[in-house]
Write an enzyme that holds these catalytic residues in place. Structure first.
Site, PDB file in Angstrom:
ATOM      1  CB  CYS A 161      60.997 -50.571  49.210  1.00  0.00           C
ATOM      2  SG  CYS A 161      60.080 -49.335  48.016  1.00  0.00           S
ATOM      3  CG  HIS A 213      63.782 -26.095  47.273  1.00  0.00           C
ATOM      4  ND1 HIS A 213      63.269 -25.794  45.964  1.00  0.00           N
ATOM      5  CD2 HIS A 213      64.880 -25.331  47.123  1.00  0.00           C
ATOM      6  CE1 HIS A 213      64.384 -24.904  45.342  1.00  0.00           C
ATOM      7  NE2 HIS A 213      65.003 -24.587  46.137  1.00  0.00           N
TER       8      HIS A 213
HETATM    9  C1  RB5 Z   1      59.326 -55.740  46.995  1.00  0.00           C
HETATM   10  O1  RB5 Z   1      59.216 -56.914  45.768  1.00  0.00           O
HETATM   11  C2  RB5 Z   1      58.758 -54.437  45.933  1.00  0.00           C
HETATM   12  O2  RB5 Z   1      57.742 -54.678  45.622  1.00  0.00           O
HETATM   13  C3  RB5 Z   1      59.011 -53.476  47.136  1.00  0.00           C
HETATM   14  O3  RB5 Z   1      60.388 -53.661  47.775  1.00  0.00           O
HETATM   15  C4  RB5 Z   1      58.925 -52.181  46.671  1.00  0.00           C
HETATM   16  O4  RB5 Z   1      59.752 -51.727  45.342  1.00  0.00           O
HETATM   17  C5  RB5 Z   1      57.597 -51.645  46.394  1.00  0.00           C
HETATM   18  O5  RB5 Z   1      57.550 -50.444  46.108  1.00  0.00           O
END
Ligand code: RB5
Length: 145
Positions: A65, A98
């Site tokens: 993400c 680990h």
């Molecule tokens: C998306 O804008 C962002 O919040 C997501 O990709 C992530 O970083 C959340 O933890």
């Protein structure tokens, strides 16, 4: 070993680079989405991938993400998933030696492509140390209620 991979919109382009890298190495990859860059919710994609891994513990997963934080928080809610957010190759190596990490998490807005591919490579190549104290600690993780 099959690698399952998923992201949210914020790390779609890094995910595609990683898929290409893995396929070039001859590794089978299953992409759980998303396919387009419209905004999605990372817990939905973490869930898809983690449920798949829990059905077949011979596989490992990569989640991405923007920061890596959301995916790592989500994935670590599933008992049996040991997701490691790695910003460098040392963390990637330690997370395997680990912690026997079965999910690598990367932040698409944090880590450039070249470093991310190095991290993926080290994480793939490093084995769990199988030392008693590390195995014991991992077994304790699964007992946390
Ligand atoms: C998306 O804008 C962002 O919040 C997501 O990709 C992530 O970083 C959340 O933890």
């Amino acid at each position: 070993m099959i690698i399952h991979i998923a992201s949210d919109h914020a790390a779609l382009s890094l995910k595609l680079e990683i898929i290409r890298f893995l396929k070039d190495k001859g590794i089978e990859v299953v992409d759980h989405g998303p396919e387009a860059s419209c905004s999605v919710d990372y817990p939905d994609y973490a869930e898809k991938l983690c449920r798949e891994l829990l059905n077949d513990n011979s596989c490992r997963g990569i989640l991405l993400c923007g920061s890596g934080l959301g995916m790592s928080i989500a994935a670590n809610r599933y008992r049996g998933i040991r997701a490691a957010l790695c910003h460098d190759v040392t963390l990637a190596r330690l997370s395997r030696e680990h912690n026997d990490s079965n999910v690598l998490v990367l932040g698409g807005r944090m880590t450039g492509t070249d470093l991310a591919l190095e991290i993926v490579n080290v994480w793939l190549e490093t084995k769990f140390s199988e030392i008693d104290r590390h195995s014991r600690r991992i077994q304790k993780l699964d007992k946390i209620k």
